[in-house]
Design a protein around this motif. Structure first.
Motif, short mmCIF file in Angstrom:
data_model
loop_
_atom_site.label_atom_id
_atom_site.label_comp_id
_atom_site.label_asym_id
_atom_site.label_seq_id
_atom_site.Cartn_x
_atom_site.Cartn_y
_atom_site.Cartn_z
N MET A 19 0.84 -1.20 0.00
CA MET A 19 0.00 0.00 0.00
C MET A 19 0.87 1.25 0.00
O MET A 19 0.59 2.22 -0.72
N ALA A 58 2.48 1.95 -3.44
CA ALA A 58 1.51 2.56 -4.36
C ALA A 58 1.24 4.01 -3.95
O ALA A 58 1.11 4.90 -4.80
N ALA A 59 1.17 4.24 -2.64
CA ALA A 59 0.93 5.60 -2.15
C ALA A 59 2.04 6.56 -2.55
O ALA A 59 1.78 7.72 -2.89
N LEU A 88 -5.73 3.43 0.92
CA LEU A 88 -4.79 4.11 0.04
C LEU A 88 -4.74 5.60 0.38
O LEU A 88 -3.65 6.20 0.43
#
Length: 279
Positions: free
Chosen positions: A113, A116-117, A243
């Motif tokens: 996560m 991606a963040a 997210l």
């Protein structure tokens, strides 16, 4: 137990030959064929079929075949009744959703996560894409990102509209696509074009272990509920909020300032009932 439920709750990584076996087993009326026949259809060895059964927690292929038979019997009796295989009452429904939420961190480690963040944190514009069925979840994700001050572009599925909205995608952009149950038809082309333009891509899926071609920069994949015919958007919605939180904590001062500015503008535009005054 249902074979489909076992598959839905499994997080095992499959080899290419095991994926072919899985595709054969997910077909119709498979409980009557032997492991050797499955291997022949999948163009692999019988040992691969047995190995997959054990990976899924079975003692062997005969036990897996028994669950396949249960699936077929359930289909014959339940027809198209929603949640016919797992119970429609509130208690059974909530139990299934809670179970899906509890195993979410197992499918999606926090470091995934946060990776991606970081991509979104460094992006100027986020482009969002999905099939029409997931549009409500995509809208929610778009709003979660806008609450952090990120610029979002919702991509339309028709080729002309898609081209008009995607033409501004560049190396400072990120594409987020939802691929729930089945991938959008233009997903592979969009992912390839995003890479060609120097941008990044993230796919949110409900099929762990599936290999997208071309591969996105980041894949967030988690099973939804165990009922194969009735799956809610609860898991992808939870991922949207997770997210947003992961992005916020990369730079709390920056993103809190954005949230405060949104509140101030809301009051300026007359939304005094929506945002209470700060002391």
């Amino acid at each position: 137990m249902s074979f489909k439920a076992v598959v839905a709750s499994s997080a095992v990584q499959l080899s290419a030959s095991e994926e072919r076996v899985m595709n054969v087993l997910m077909g119709d009326q498979m409980s009557g064929i032997t492991a050797a026949e499955v291997a022949d259809r999948a163009k692999t060895h019988e040992s691969t079929v047995v190995r997959l059964a054990k990976k899924l927690g079975y003692r062997g292929y005969p036990e897996l075949r028994s669950d396949l038979r249960r699936d077929e019997e359930a289909t014959e009796t339940s027809g198209t009744i929603m949640r016919g295989e797992s119970g429609y009452d509130l208690s059974a429904f909530i139990s299934d959703e809670i179970r899906a939420l509890k195993r979410l961190p197992h499918f999606v480690p926090q470091e995934d996560m946060e990776a991606a963040a970081r991509i979104l944190h460094e992006s100027r514009t986020v482009y969002l894409f999905s099939n029409n069925d997931e549009r409500s979840t995509l809208d929610l994700l778009s709003r979660r990102l806008r609450r952090l001050g990120l610029t979002t572009v919702m991509l339309a599925p028709t080729p002309k509209d898609l081209a008009e909205r995607f033409v501004s995608f560049d190396e400072h952009s990120t594409l987020i696509s939802l691929a729930l149950r089945e991938a959008p038809r233009q997903l592979a082309t969009l992912t390839a074009e995003a890479a060609r333009r120097g941008g990044k891509s993230i796919v949110i899926s409900d099929v762990p272990g599936y290999r997208f071609r071309p591969s996105p920069d980041h894949l967030i994949a988690a099973r939804r509920g165990d009922d194969t015919e009735y799956r809610t958007q609860l898991i992808p919605v939870a991922l949207a909020y997770a997210l947003q939180l992961a992005i916020f904590h990369l730079d709390p001062i920056r993103y809190q300032a954005v949230r405060d500015s949104i509140d101030d503008l809301t009051r300026l535009f007359g939304g005094t009932d929506e945002i209470p005054l700060r002391a």
